[in-house]
Structures are given as structure tokens and as C-alpha cells.
Design an enzyme around this catalytic site. Structure first.
Site, PDB file in Angstrom:
ATOM      1  N   ASP B 133       0.857  -1.193   0.000  1.00 48.74           N
ATOM      2  CA  ASP B 133       0.000   0.000   0.000  1.00 48.74           C
ATOM      3  C   ASP B 133       0.887   1.235   0.000  1.00 48.74           C
ATOM      4  O   ASP B 133       2.094   1.156   0.298  1.00 48.74           O
ATOM      5  CB  ASP B 133      -0.941   0.009   1.209  1.00 48.74           C
ATOM      6  CG  ASP B 133      -0.196   0.101   2.537  1.00 48.74           C
ATOM      7  OD1 ASP B 133       0.845  -0.584   2.684  1.00 48.74           O
ATOM      8  OD2 ASP B 133      -0.634   0.846   3.419  1.00 48.74           O
ATOM      9  N   GLU B 200       0.073  -0.849   5.744  1.00 50.61           N
ATOM     10  CA  GLU B 200       1.135  -0.267   6.565  1.00 50.61           C
ATOM     11  C   GLU B 200       0.965   1.233   6.768  1.00 50.61           C
ATOM     12  O   GLU B 200       1.202   1.756   7.860  1.00 50.61           O
ATOM     13  CB  GLU B 200       2.509  -0.544   5.928  1.00 50.61           C
ATOM     14  CG  GLU B 200       3.679  -0.345   6.894  1.00 50.61           C
ATOM     15  CD  GLU B 200       4.221   1.086   6.933  1.00 50.61           C
ATOM     16  OE1 GLU B 200       4.942   1.416   7.881  1.00 50.61           O
ATOM     17  OE2 GLU B 200       3.905   1.884   6.018  1.00 50.61           O
TER      18      GLU B 200
END
Lengths: 510, 510
Positions: B133, B200
């Protein structure tokens, strides 16, 4: 002019001597015309709603430079409508480049739409002003329906969409008034001039100069100006408005790093522009609404006993304010305090910050350059230039105290003057009669907290009276989500507009 | 394991007794493998850049709920790549619903991508972690090119795009390392397990639980964890990282009116939520970076003389910081002060406000509900729960003092712990050798101001050492506009990763 306008027969004219008889005939004659006109307005309701719906569909947000072409598109939409209705001398007045600051270079201002209906030198001439631009709006702000697709709520009998009340609804109202006259076979009692601008929500840039240029041109011979761009105080009683606050819109920019930074890597070792800006913004006004910029309060005209008394009779209460805000967040609880702080005292609002994280969720960014946006509503006798100097000095002083290595500047984005008029002139008197005829009550004479800076320009440049004739209600949500206009106000408003023109045509003064 | 891994012939083994001879042979053997591997990496450069470009094209922004499907799409992209490269036992581990607050109900967390390359019980097993991400990004933020279309700048020899350095570049680096081994005909000296998460940038929600669940499952037998998700301190000297700050992300919400209001009509008579919020935000931290929340400083572990000395030798200067921020906005000018405030002291950053006006131009709105976003970077010995209580108490106290009729609450959006490790364990030693081989210098041993909260979880749950092996440079602009990764760091980083695996395989300890 008067007899001709009323169509009194030559026979009647010869025998009619006492004023009382004349007045009765006039009234009867007026009543018959009003019956036809009001019936025509009722009958045309579906067409009027459809016209408004089409206009609302164009996202003419003047404050969003990327939507400028949509603003221009809406001007062309109006030209088409005016042309179809038989308006003449339709002109798109171009105002040139938008002055800095702009993001898009060489950005053109949207045009002003001028047109006439009638040009009879024996009639009075009324200039009607409206603005076709709107405030920004998006579904994500929390609208129940698409802001740029008008939703007609049959149950609540209202129309929801950006611009329905501010100001596309009232603006198309004038077009509808002409259509209603034509359909009813009633002659328009005045010459009408339209002045529709596309930059009102962004400081009416360029309009002052246009009005000055056209005062002896297109606008020559205007007897009165009528602006329908404000709202009733509450939701039930109609009002006429004789005063407005001005607005000075400011932007304080703090910039430091060359680009946004990761707060993990740089947090604690660089001076954050948003931290500095927050210190400045928090120094401007306190949570009680007190403006903390030194010298502002001193410029406000003192309250006289006569003025204080004016507030006593107005139909308003704390409940009305709470209903309009949908909350119990009022800073004052007494009617007079609320109205005075809305109308005759300045206020400072924080609007937001450009350049910082503003979405939902979490982003660990240190914004490199942030713009704090705030405005001050101005009242007699605040001088705009002096106010700007006070604001800039204040921000510079607070920033200097922070000892930050960032750079800070404060600029005036736009300003517009406050305005106060005589509520007993011919135009206001005609509007009061019209309101009584349509709504069955005498209107309250009120002031407004909002700003229509152009009011003062019209008054000064055209040397004539300006009337503020509101169509919508206090809870319409102008500038907010779910902006709406009640159908009853739309229809009632157009009836008042129509009747106003006839009463004003009759009056002996201008 | 050592001899087998090095492939020393039985003949040599019999005669090789002195340690110096053995080491020479090992080194020669390693050197030959490194020559092949490094040549292979150089040769595959175009393919590696193409793979990264494809990955960057998917806007996998975990912090934007509306883009969640794109995050999932990127997980599937990785599955395809792993499968093509011969990874086995590829699993998408679903983590269930995202806990509140979310705007989209029943929002699923993105999956964790697990896979293996090799499963030889005689080899050590290294778990490599990365996240697919990315932070939000849009052209309007000021990017020179589309953030989700990787731009290869041939002149500057860098790749620009969201995720190039954080963390898609390093993550695909591990895939490339396997491909380079295959192409070079060099056997991978360890079993590799990948653990790639998609959350994250939004607090690694759900990952702690997954690691706990898989510690005796998929992750059983892991000898070391290697995380490549941070950056060199500056732009020239490679580093290895043995400490990280944690991060607690907070959101303070102030709400009052039911909907946004027009500042003309309501300015001065309602308590504005943004005014209250600004007062709270301005009370959290001052322009010198000092945290004003009482009790935070007291939780910070005192600086020892031994620790202070560690900072003396590190290659860093004020100029490096200024180069990275592109400005002269540093709060400290001495090297030690800068590094300590980045690594071993907490910091509080203001990120922005949700719900207020945030575009360019001017909007005269009073926002009805605003969320102030800020985070605190945490260090030993700050307790997360205790910190949250201090922050909430502080905000509540400041708000209570305002006497506002609005409502205010402060919530922890996510938190992640700080981490400090021993920089002389087997994993760090192997990485130091690898770095020296590739870059020709000993790396600096540094800490990081940023947070990779999962580091501590891996260490605690898998009972093994964790190594932070950065690929990019300090000026890469992670979380900022124009995020980039230099091609030399991409290539060099993959060579270090490869060499690290071989050195670590050789080491006698875990």
C-alpha cells in the site's frame, strides 16, 4: 405615465377627480391584473421548476478555477432563455482577466449578462440584479442528493440543489415574471434591465468597473435597482432588507520546506508551517466570537438608543436561530443580542486551510505550504483598507513572536462594503405593499449579516435607491449542504416581484 | 550447512585446516557468486524497472477507503508476479473487517500476501517484509508527473512515482533478487518467506494478529526478519537501522451546527467548531517543536553519556537536513541535536483538518463538523495507552476552558510501538558486509524517526532478530510529492539484499 400604465379609460379619466375615487379604481384595476398574474404564475409552476432545474445542473462555481468554463456555460444558458422570452439588446459583457492570485494563468472572468425587456421612455426603468454563479458543493460534503441535479421533494414541497436559493432561483424568478406577464396578457409596467453576474461568490471581481462604465451607457435612466439575493430572517415572516454587512476575505500563507515531508523523518526537526499557521489562526478570534485583532472594535459605530429600539419589534427568537442551525450552538440567547451580532457588529469566521491533509483517514504528512482562510464581516464605520492593515499587522506580529524560520504573509482575497439604506423610500414602500398582498402580513424591516457588496456600488454609481427583496427562507442553507428553496417561496417570491413592479410603477417618487 | 552452502569440494575439505585458508576459499567462492549475481542484476535492470512501473500504476492507497479495491488489485498483481517467478505456497491471508472509525460500512482489510521460495530444512529461513500500500497522492498536490504513472528520468537516473521508494520499490526488489539468482544460476542460500501487507500506511491493522497466528504456522522456523522500508540518513552514505520511533495518530472532532452555515448569516452568533478546534490544535505543540501536552516529556528515557557518544561519529550535518527539506527551516543546527530529535525524542506534528474548506479560492462557510489530525512519534519509554490518556485529557481540558456549546472528542486512530535493537547481531553483521561489498564503505548505524510498528511485533512473536535494510535515500520524498527512487539505489539495494542473504547464510549465529 400613471394613468396610461393603469389603463384607465378616457371616460373615467374625465369624471375622476377626487383622489379617493382614483385610488379605488387603481386598486380595482391592480387587483384584476394581480389576479391574472398570480394565476399565470401558479399555472406556469411546472415550467418554472423545470427552468430552475436546468440552470442548477450547470456547476457554475466561480471559486473553483477549474470550473470556470461551466460558469461561462451558464451565462450562455441564460442568454438562450432571455432570447426565447423576448428580451432584447442581450449582451455578454466581458470583464477581462481575473487579477492575481489565480492558479490558472490568464484566467478570464465570467461575463455579465445584460438585457432589456421594454424600452418605453414613459415608463420607469428597474434594474434587476442576480448572480448565476454558485458556491462549491459536492456529494461528499454530506448532501442527501447530487448538489448539481435539482431534486424536487414532493412531500416537503421544496427544491434541493446548489443555487436553488442563492441565487439561481431568484434570478430565474425575474425571467419567470416576464413570462407570467406575457401569458397573462398583462403589460409589464416598467422597463426591465437585467444585470446577471457570474462572480458574486468570489468578490464580484470586475463588476464595480462595469457598473461605473455603464452608468451612462446601458444603465442610463435606471430609476431603481432591485436585488433578490438574500433570505427571510426566519421561516415564516417575509422581510425587506435595508442593511448588509460587508466582507473582507483574507488568506494567511505560511511556507517553509520545499515540499511536503514525512512526519516520521522530519517531525521534531523542522518548523512546521501548519503549526505556525494554527498559532496565527487561533489568535484571531476566541470561542465566544470576540475578534482579537486590535483596533477592529474601535471602528464600529456606537449603538444609539433609537437604533436599539428598532430591534424590539422584530419577530425573531433564539428558537429561530436554533432551528436554522439545527443545534444549540448560539453565542447569545437574547433576541436583540443575536440580531445585533448578526447585523450591526463585525464577526470573524475561520473557513479552512488549503494545502494541509483534508481527507478522511490518516496521513502522516508535514504540509510544506498552507493557506489559512478567514473573513471578517464588516459594518459601519469599518474602513476596508484600514481593516486590512490591522489584520496584516496582527498576523505579522503574532508570526514574528513565534520566531519561526518559515515565511508568512497575509493577503486580502476580496472585499465588499457594508450598506445601509432608508427603508421608507418609494421602492421599499412598493415592495411592502406587494408583500402584504401576497403573504397577507406587513414585512419586517431587517438588516442582513451577509454581504452583497454590489448593492453599494449600484446605489453610488446609478444614484438611485436599491431594494433588497428576498425570496427564500432563513433555513435554506445557502453556502451549506442541502441548499433548498421552498416551492411556496419560489411562487410567492415571483408574485411579490410582479406586484412590486406594478406598485413601484404607480408611485410618484423614484 | 556452512560447507554445503559454500559448495566446497570434498577434496578441499579434507586438506583445509587453518581458518585463514578456509576463509580465503569462502571469500573467493562468494566473490564468484556475487560477480554472477551482480552481473545478472545489472542485466535485468530494464525488466526490474518495468515490474516496478506496473506496480506503481495501481493506486493502492490504504488510507482512502474509496480506493480499497485498488489495494486488493495490487495484492493480486503480486500473486501473479510471485507465481511467475516460481514462489510456492502463495496465500492471500484475509484479515477481516476494518475496525471503526470507517466511512464505508463492512470495509474489508486488504489481504497479506504470503509465499515461499525454497523449503530446505538445512538452510536458514529469512522472512522478508514489505508493504504494497502507499500514501495518498494526486497531481494537484504539486507532482511534476502523474504520481501513479512511473516516470523514468533518464537524465537524473531516477524513477518518480508514488511507492517507488516507500515501499513498492524495495518490495519488488526481493522478487528481483530471486529472479537474479535464477538467471545467474546461483542457488538461493536461504529459504525465503515473503510477508507483504497492504495496510502499513494506515496502522498495519490486523497484521499483529496475523503474525501471532502464523508464528507457529506459516512463519515457523524463521531465523531472521529483514525489512526494507526505510531510507539512508542522507544521500551518499548507506546505513543500517537499529531503532525506530513509534507513532500514535489522533483525531480531535469538534461538532456543533447540524450542517455547514453561511458565515454572513451566522458569523458572530454561533460557536464555530473550527474556532474551537484551532484553539485545541494550537495548544498541542509550539513553533519550536516543544510538545505542550503535560506528562509526555517525563516518559522519555533519559539520555546516557554512552548513547550521546554514538551520535558523534555519524556522517550527517545541518546541510544534509536542509538539502532534504529544500529549505532552511531546521529547528536545531547541531548534528547531535538534529539526530536526537529525529530518533530519540518524541515529536508532535499537525497534519490537517477534515471537514473545513480546503480548496483554492474563497468559500465563506462555517464548517459544522471538523476533525483535526495530528500524531505523536513515540520513543522509549512512552507507553501508548498512557500517552493516549494524556492527549485526551489535555484536549478535553483545553476544550472545557473555551466554554463552547459545541461537542468535542479525541480518539486514537492507530498506534505503533517504537523499536530498538542490537546492531551487532548476525543479521546486522551480514548486512554490513554486504553493504561494504556493494558500496565500498562501512554503513553508519542509525536509528529512524519514522515508524514501522510491525518491526517490534516480528521480534517479539517470532523470537528472532529483525534487520532494517534501507534501499532509498533521505531525499526520496516518501509521503511527499515527487516521491522517487534513484536507479543506482534500486540496483545497489538489490545487490546488498542478495549479498546479505549469502553472508547471513554463512554466519554461525542466527
Amino acid at each position: 405615465m400613471l394613468t396610461r400604465a393603469l389603463g384607465i379609460s378616457s371616460c373615467l379619466r374625465r369624471i375622476a377627480t377626487p383622489n379617493t375615487i382614483r385610488r379605488t379604481i387603481m386598486t380595482t384595476n391592480l387587483q384584476s391584473r394581480f389576479d391574472k398574474l398570480f394565476g399565470s404564475i401558479d399555472a406556469l409552476k411546472p415550467a418554472f421548476i423545470e427552468r430552475l432545474g436546468k440552470a442548477v445542473e450547470i456547476p457554475a462555481v466561480s471559486g473553483d478555477e477549474t470550473l470556470r468554463q461551466q460558469v461561462v456555460k451558464k451565462a450562455h444558458f441564460l442568454v438562450d432563455q432571455l432570447s426565447t422570452l423576448g428580451f432584447t439588446d442581450i449582451q455578454l459583457k466581458h470583464l477581462g482577466k481575473q487579477p492575481p492570485p489565480t492558479s490558472i494563468p490568464d484566467l478570464q472572468l465570467p461575463p455579465v449578462v445584460l438585457s432589456r425587456f421594454g424600452n418605453d421612455p414613459s415608463k420607469k426603468t428597474v434594474l434587476v440584479y442576480g448572480h448565476y454563479d454558485v458556491q462549491p458543493a459536492s456529494l461528499e460534503d454530506g448532501w442527501d442528493t447530487e448538489p448539481f441535479k435539482m431534486f424536487v421533494d414532493e412531500k416537503l414541497q421544496l427544491m434541493r440543489g446548489r443555487g436553488t436559493t442563492d441565487d439561481t432561483g431568484p434570478l430565474t424568478g425575474w425571467l419567470n415574471v416576464v413570462q407570467a406577464h406575457k401569458n397573462a396578457g398583462v403589460e409589464l409596467p416598467v422597463n426591465l434591465i437585467t444585470c446577471f453576474e457570474g462572480m458574486e461568490e468570489s468578490g464580484s471581481l470586475g463588476l464595480d468597473e462595469l457598473i461605473a462604465r455603464e452608468s451612462q451607457g446601458y444603465f442610463k435612466g435606471v430609476d431603481a435597482v432591485c436585488i433578490s439575493d438574500n433570505y427571510w430572517l426566519g421561516t415564516k415572516k417575509p422581510v425587506l432588507t435595508y442593511g448588509l454587512r460587508g466582507v473582507n476575505y483574507y488568506q494567511t500563507t505560511v511556507e517553509g520546506p520545499a515540499a511536503d515531508l514525512h512526519s516520521g523523518i522530519f517531525g521534531g526537526v523542522v518548523a512546521e508551517p501548519l503549526v505556525d499557521l494554527t498559532q496565527i489562526l487561533s489568535s484571531l478570534v476566541d470561542s465566544k466570537g470576540k475578534i482579537l485583532v486590535e483596533g477592529v472594535d474601535e471602528m464600529v459605530a456606537p449603538l444609539t438608543e433609537k437604533e436599539r429600539k428598532l430591534y424590539e419589534s422584530i419577530d425573531f427568537s433564539l428558537d429561530d436561530l436554533n432551528a436554522a442551525t439545527g443545534s444549540e450552538t448560539a453565542l447569545y440567547h437574547k433576541k436583540e443580542d443575536i440580531l445585533m451580532h448578526r447585523w450591526r457588529y463585525p464577526s470573524l469566521s475561520l473557513h479552512g486551510i488549503e494545502g494541509a491533509f483534508s481527507s478522511s483517514g490518516a496521513k502522516t504528512v508535514i504540509p510544506a505550504k498552507v493557506h489559512g482562510k478567514f473573513s471578517i464581516r464588516t459594518v459601519p464605520d469599518i474602513d476596508s483598507a484600514k481593516l486590512t492593515k490591522l489584520v496584516q499587522d496582527h498576523c505579522n506580529k503574532v508570526f514574528a513572536k513565534l520566531g519561526s524560520p518559515n515565511r508568512c504573509s497575509t493577503e486580502l482575497v476580496h472585499d465588499g462594503n457594508y450598506w445601509v439604506s432608508d427603508p421608507h423610500n418609494a421602492s421599499f414602500t412598493a415592495a411592502a405593499k406587494a408583500t402584504k398582498d401576497v403573504y397577507g402580513v406587513e414585512p419586517d424591516f431587517t438588516r442582513e449579516g451577509g454581504s452583497i457588496p454590489i448593492t453599494l456600488t449600484f446605489q453610488d454609481q446609478l444614484k438611485c435607491n436599491v431594494l433588497l427583496l428576498p425570496m427564500g427562507r432563513g433555513d435554506d442553507g445557502a453556502h451549506s449542504i442541502n441548499e433548498k428553496l421552498d416551492i411556496s417561496n419560489f411562487i410567492g417570491g415571483m408574485k411579490v416581484m410582479s406586484a412590486y413592479l406594478h406598485y413601484y410603477a404607480e408611485s410618484k417618487e423614484n
